[in-house]
Write an enzyme that holds these catalytic residues in place. Structure first.
Site, PDB file in Angstrom:
ATOM      1  N   GLN A  29      52.837  22.560  25.438  1.00 37.85           N
ATOM      2  CA  GLN A  29      51.970  21.782  24.564  1.00 37.85           C
ATOM      3  C   GLN A  29      51.574  20.462  25.226  1.00 37.85           C
ATOM      4  O   GLN A  29      52.417  19.749  25.766  1.00 37.85           O
ATOM      5  CB  GLN A  29      52.688  21.532  23.226  1.00 37.85           C
ATOM      6  CG  GLN A  29      51.843  20.838  22.173  1.00 37.85           C
ATOM      7  CD  GLN A  29      50.683  21.681  21.667  1.00 37.85           C
ATOM      8  OE1 GLN A  29      50.709  22.907  21.732  1.00 37.85           O
ATOM      9  NE2 GLN A  29      49.638  21.029  21.191  1.00 37.85           N
TER      10      GLN A  29
ATOM     11  N   ASP B  12      47.104  29.729  27.781  1.00 36.96           N
ATOM     12  CA  ASP B  12      46.153  28.662  27.472  1.00 36.96           C
ATOM     13  C   ASP B  12      44.876  28.781  28.313  1.00 36.96           C
ATOM     14  O   ASP B  12      43.865  28.159  27.998  1.00 36.96           O
ATOM     15  CB  ASP B  12      46.783  27.291  27.807  1.00 36.96           C
ATOM     16  CG  ASP B  12      47.384  26.608  26.590  1.00 36.96           C
ATOM     17  OD1 ASP B  12      46.813  26.752  25.494  1.00 36.96           O
ATOM     18  OD2 ASP B  12      48.406  25.921  26.752  1.00 36.96           O
TER      19      ASP B  12
ATOM     20  N   LYS C  75      52.052  27.399  15.711  1.00 34.57           N
ATOM     21  CA  LYS C  75      51.915  28.457  16.728  1.00 34.57           C
ATOM     22  C   LYS C  75      53.118  29.389  16.673  1.00 34.57           C
ATOM     23  O   LYS C  75      52.985  30.612  16.699  1.00 34.57           O
ATOM     24  CB  LYS C  75      51.772  27.830  18.135  1.00 34.57           C
ATOM     25  CG  LYS C  75      50.424  27.163  18.364  1.00 34.57           C
ATOM     26  CD  LYS C  75      50.377  26.353  19.655  1.00 34.57           C
ATOM     27  CE  LYS C  75      49.052  25.593  19.733  1.00 34.57           C
ATOM     28  NZ  LYS C  75      48.927  24.764  20.945  1.00 34.57           N
TER      29      LYS C  75
END
Ligand code: GUN
Length: 299
Positions: A108, A131, A64
């Site tokens: 994460q 997200d 990422k």
């Protein structure tokens, strides 16, 4: 499948190249950022937070980070030790929430078990929630309002759009009901809008006569986290099969939730693992971050 002459004819299966599609999207985002900078705007900023040393998470976060940097985003990785307390993590998120140069925050998952994931997700400002996991953004997704949506199902929708595979009126079966993939996937496909408008069924561990349900599907999205779970006799010939699974086999290689070799012989299109959905998730993360930046700055 019988052909026009009644003789069985093989299906020409399209192998969906998620890596190539993602590269194209990332290149487009890079150009957009260059244009923004040339017009005197600051570049968008993304901060990825990793707590602990889960090896799979380390790989995801590195990928990422690399993609964000290549596209021209500022920001970086915040690495915290596994022993970080929930209060320390929440304090770090508060700092990122009030940092004007940070447009996107990604923590994460999974987090170490002593930290509450729902509390952490709720602590991220909804405007920076790249997200799309914050309950406010989930609610907006349910209502069909603009909001960042979870990256993996967004990536699946984008792949289907480019195939092209218009979901309108089609039977879509989603295997798995996670907040990250299954539920938002079902909602995105259900929306009454171009490319969506599917008849959606979500299957899970308590679904009875599962193969009967999956065999009805024009499109199957497999996201249950069980290696090679979807067998060829569970798939209607000609169906489109999207594999969200990433499972580590005993020999160390990766495989998806779909029994790829046999299913690829009867599907009209299928995603490989790796190189299918995975790269699309990262491309959609960059897109969500750029969208958050534009909403926040008006640029
Ligand atoms: N862990 C597995 N998938 C994801 C994702 O899409 N976002 C975050 N934050 N963590 C994950």
């Amino acid at each position: 499948m019988p052909g026009l002459d009644g003789v069985a004819s093989p299906i020409m299966t399209h192998i969906i190249d998620g890596k190539a599609i993602a590269q194209e999207i990332r290149a487009g985002i890079r150009r957009e950022i260059e244009t923004l900078k040339a017009a005197g705007h600051r570049p968008p900023g993304l901060t990825v937070v990793l707590v602990g040393d889960n090896p799979a998470s380390e790989v995801y976060v590195r990928n990422k980070e690399k993609a964000a940097k290549e596209a021209g985003f500022t920001g970086g990785e915040t690495r915290l030790p596994a022993a970080t307390s929930e209060a320390e993590l929440l304090a770090r998120i508060a700092v990122l929430n009030s940092d004007a140069a940070v447009d996107g925050i990604l923590v994460q998952l999974p987090l170490p078990s002593h930290i509450s994931e729902p509390r952490v997700i709720e602590a991220i400002h909804p405007d920076k929630d790249v997200d799309g996991f914050h309950p406010m953004n989930m609610g907006r997704l349910v209502a069909g309002l603009p909001a960042p949506a979870p990256c993996t199902p967004l990536g699946v929708m984008e792949m289907l759009r480019r195939l092209p595979c218009d979901l309108e009126g089609k039977e879509l079966v989603v295997l798995g009901r996670s907040n990250i993939v299954g539920k938002p996937m079902a909602l995105l496909a259900l929306h009454k809008k171009a490319g969506a408008n599917a008849t959606v069924t979500v299957c899970h561990s308590a679904t009875s006569r599962l193969a009967e349900v999956t065999r009805r599907a024009d499109v199957i999205v497999a996201a249950i986290g069980r290696a090679r779970f979807l067998k060829a006799d569970m798939v209607k010939p000609g169906a489109v099969v999207i594999d969200v699974g990433i499972n580590r086999q005993e020999d160390g290689k990766l495989c998806g939730d779909v029994d790829y070799e046999p299913v690829s012989k009867i599907a009209s299109a299928i995603t490989p693992v790796p190189g299918g959905v995975g790269p699309m998730t990262i491309a959609m993360l960059l897109k969500n971050t750029l969208d958050c930046y534009r909403r926040r700055t008006g640029a």
